[in-house]
Design a protein around this motif. Sequence first.
Motif, PDB file in Angstrom:
ATOM      1  N   THR A 131     -46.369  -3.929-101.862  1.00  0.00           N
ATOM      2  CA  THR A 131     -47.739  -4.439-101.785  1.00  0.00           C
ATOM      3  C   THR A 131     -48.574  -3.926-102.949  1.00  0.00           C
ATOM      4  N   LEU A 174     -38.663  -7.428-106.263  1.00  0.00           N
ATOM      5  CA  LEU A 174     -38.266  -6.939-104.947  1.00  0.00           C
ATOM      6  C   LEU A 174     -36.822  -7.330-104.641  1.00  0.00           C
ATOM      7  N   LEU A 231     -37.983   2.006 -95.548  1.00  0.00           N
ATOM      8  CA  LEU A 231     -38.457   0.625 -95.432  1.00  0.00           C
ATOM      9  C   LEU A 231     -39.984   0.534 -95.507  1.00  0.00           C
ATOM     10  N   PRO A 232     -40.733   1.294 -94.673  1.00  0.00           N
ATOM     11  CA  PRO A 232     -42.199   1.216 -94.844  1.00  0.00           C
ATOM     12  C   PRO A 232     -42.669   1.764 -96.182  1.00  0.00           C
ATOM     13  N   GLY A 277     -42.058  -0.962 -98.587  1.00  0.00           N
ATOM     14  CA  GLY A 277     -42.961  -2.068 -98.271  1.00  0.00           C
ATOM     15  C   GLY A 277     -44.369  -1.819 -98.794  1.00  0.00           C
TER      16      GLY A 277
END
Length: 304
Positions: free
Chosen positions: A189, A152, A181-182, A185
Amino acid sequence: MTATSPAPAPAPAGPAPDLAPLAARHGLVESGARPCLPEYTRRLWGRRHFVTAFATARLTAQYSRARLGQLWQVMTPLLNATVYYFVFGVLLRTKEGVRDFVPFLVTGVFVWTFTSSTVLAGTRALTGNLGLVRGLHFPRAALPVAYAVQQLQQLLFSMAALTVILCCCGQFPRPSWLLALPALGLQATFNTGLALVMARLASRTPDIAQLMPFALRTWMYVSGVMWSVSHAVRGDKMPHLVAVALEWNPAALYIDLTRFALIDSFAAGQLPPYAWAGAAGWALLAGVGGFVFFWQAEETYGRG
């Protein structure tokens, strides 16, 4: 000549003493015992500073012997994108019908590299740190999570280079860029969950590390890195089940969501209607499922 008396028969062994009360009286616990899942999660959170420090140290040392140093973090995916552009865009003509093919391709390569590098790193998280695993007592999940954090951090360098490339191609920052960004993200995950799964599998079967490059290469070719999934599944060009599998491919979802956020010509019509829901579902399944799957074998790591 004197007769020797026979040796006395051994006394029958009695039942083994119960040492549990003694251990409880002195506060002793089984070494390496697997704690319950909430307690394991709490201990892992308590090692968060170790995770970030370990990831940063590995990132700094990764290219320490190379003359160009950390520039290879950006140059490697760029060189891959150049090769893919020549082979797929020019020779195989996959750029036909795809607007802004250079931003399209480079974005796909950078996002795909994030997933492939995290999965490969996960296969080495335990087998490459056996001395640490056997010498210290800590939640073993800290190692694959640290490797995922390292990738990351490396992605941040790549995204800075991607911003420059997009601007050179006429794709300037706008509010929709925040949607990246989401998307990233959720991808992070998902990647972390896969790293945990691969860390457990590779700890028992080290040969998996040798097979993963071939598996990842195949996955890349069906993830729309160099071609458009929406164009391929349009109409009746392929069987319905194959089209559904391509659209639900998690790597393809994360790539297309990032393209949708960063590239003007990549419109919402090129995304499946369930793109965000599918990306969130894959992240939840891989993140939670991978963590539980890894935790279940906590007592076996470093043994055998």
